[in-house]
Enzyme design. Structure first.
Site, mmCIF file in Angstrom:
data_model
loop_
_atom_site.group_PDB
_atom_site.id
_atom_site.type_symbol
_atom_site.label_atom_id
_atom_site.label_comp_id
_atom_site.label_asym_id
_atom_site.label_seq_id
_atom_site.Cartn_x
_atom_site.Cartn_y
_atom_site.Cartn_z
ATOM 1 N N THR A 88 41.127 38.488 55.312
ATOM 2 C CA THR A 88 41.603 38.061 53.999
ATOM 3 C C THR A 88 43.115 38.231 53.984
ATOM 4 O O THR A 88 43.619 39.351 54.022
ATOM 5 C CB THR A 88 40.972 38.909 52.881
ATOM 6 O OG1 THR A 88 39.548 38.777 52.945
ATOM 7 C CG2 THR A 88 41.444 38.436 51.514
ATOM 8 N N LYS A 164 39.027 32.235 49.491
ATOM 9 C CA LYS A 164 38.596 33.621 49.651
ATOM 10 C C LYS A 164 39.271 34.529 48.626
ATOM 11 O O LYS A 164 38.629 35.395 48.004
ATOM 12 C CB LYS A 164 38.893 34.114 51.072
ATOM 13 C CG LYS A 164 38.610 35.610 51.300
ATOM 14 C CD LYS A 164 37.159 35.965 51.027
ATOM 15 C CE LYS A 164 36.921 37.463 50.936
ATOM 16 N NZ LYS A 164 37.204 38.192 52.166
ATOM 17 N N LYS A 232 44.820 45.063 46.888
ATOM 18 C CA LYS A 232 45.587 44.188 47.781
ATOM 19 C C LYS A 232 45.210 42.729 47.562
ATOM 20 O O LYS A 232 46.074 41.843 47.462
ATOM 21 C CB LYS A 232 45.338 44.597 49.230
ATOM 22 C CG LYS A 232 46.090 43.774 50.274
ATOM 23 C CD LYS A 232 45.269 42.639 50.866
ATOM 24 C CE LYS A 232 44.120 43.144 51.723
ATOM 25 N NZ LYS A 232 43.411 42.004 52.379
#
Length: 283
Positions: A88, A164, A232
């Site tokens: 990711t 994503k 994050k």
């Protein structure tokens, strides 16, 4: 296939194990070493780039930049190698990777995944794939081992990374929605299990609600996906929204709440601990 793996965390190890068990030749490099049944550990990342494909499962942009770009390793790849990026990462860095691979003459497929380590262990990940159709077809034998379904998101690799980041943003929103709903219902005499059973049996039976309501019901936040990693990903979503000149107020709110959750000392807990933080009134 002759497959290299770079990154043997919980997700990468599960992928490597399944690929080896399926009969593929798997060579892996991991910064901190490790051992996976059926997998040969190599001493340098360059050695993992000498097969038909290499799959990277590293933590973030910085880790990939350090291992592949700053080191110059990408230029040492075997001719014809296809890099499958499963991490990711930010949409901006995904675009940079496209340019770097083109300059190095390395084929590139972006294939971030949906699923926690237990899903990866079962080979049931959802794979969000984008890249040249011929490249995706070439690595399909790899993807079919690690995933239950491959979602074709087009020919531009950054599209898969945007999808994503958006998916993880929506999961965080679902967690916060449950936290806020329970803050309201528990204050008015509705039991936690009772309300969660209600929403799962009526309006909100999706996998995200099923998985994370179980954590919230038990008050068990042992990490499947750490809150610090969730923070994050919300940062990545925020950056992508700013780059697209879009105002996303729900994202701003959940990003702020996840920040508070991490600052409260829950960063190493599962990111569903954000709901408990909300239920408790931020205590």
């Amino acid at each position: 296939m002759d497959i290299g793996i770079i990154g043997l965390g919980a997700m990468g190890s599960a992928m490597a194990r399944n690929l080896a068990a399926a009969g593929h030749t798997v060579k892996a490099w991991n910064r901190s070493g490790g051992r996976v049944e059926g997998v040969t550990l190599v001493e340098t990342p360059a050695e993992a780039l000498q097969g038909d494909a290499v799959l990277t499962m590293l933590a973030d942009d910085a880790a990939i930049r350090s291992v592949l770009l700053d080191s110059g390793v990408l230029g040492q790849a075997k001719p014809g190698l296809i890099h499958v990026g499963a991490s990711t990462i930010s949409v901006a860095f995904a675009r940079e990777l496209v340019e770097a691979h083109a300059a190095a003459g390395v084929r590139y497929v972006s294939a971030p995944v949906l699923g926690r380590p237990d899903v990866a262990a079962r080979g049931e990940l959802n794979i969000l794939a984008a890249g040249a159709p011929s490249d995706i077809d070439a690595v399909r034998p790899l993807l079919e081992v690690i995933g239950a379904r491959i979602w074709d998101l087009g020919t531009e690799p950054p599209a898969a990374n945007a999808a994503k980041v958006a998916c993880n943003m929506m999961i965080a929103m679902a967690i916060e929605a449950m936290g806020e709903a329970l803050a309201l219902t528990e204050a008015n005499g509705v039991g936690r299990d009772q309300f969660l059973e209600l929403i799962l049996g009526t309006l909100f039976g999706s996998r995200s609600y099923q998985v994370y309501s179980a954590n919230i019901a038990k008050g068990d936040y042992e990490p499947g996906f750490k809150a610090v990693l969730g923070l994050k990903d919300l940062r990545l979503a925020t950056e992508a929204a700013e780059a697209a000149n879009r105002s996303l107020p729900m994202l701003r709110a959940v990003h702020a709440r996840m920040t508070e959750t991490v600052e409260a000392g829950l960063g190493e807990k599962d990111w569903s601990a954000m709901a408990e933080f909300t239920i408790s009134g931020g205590k």
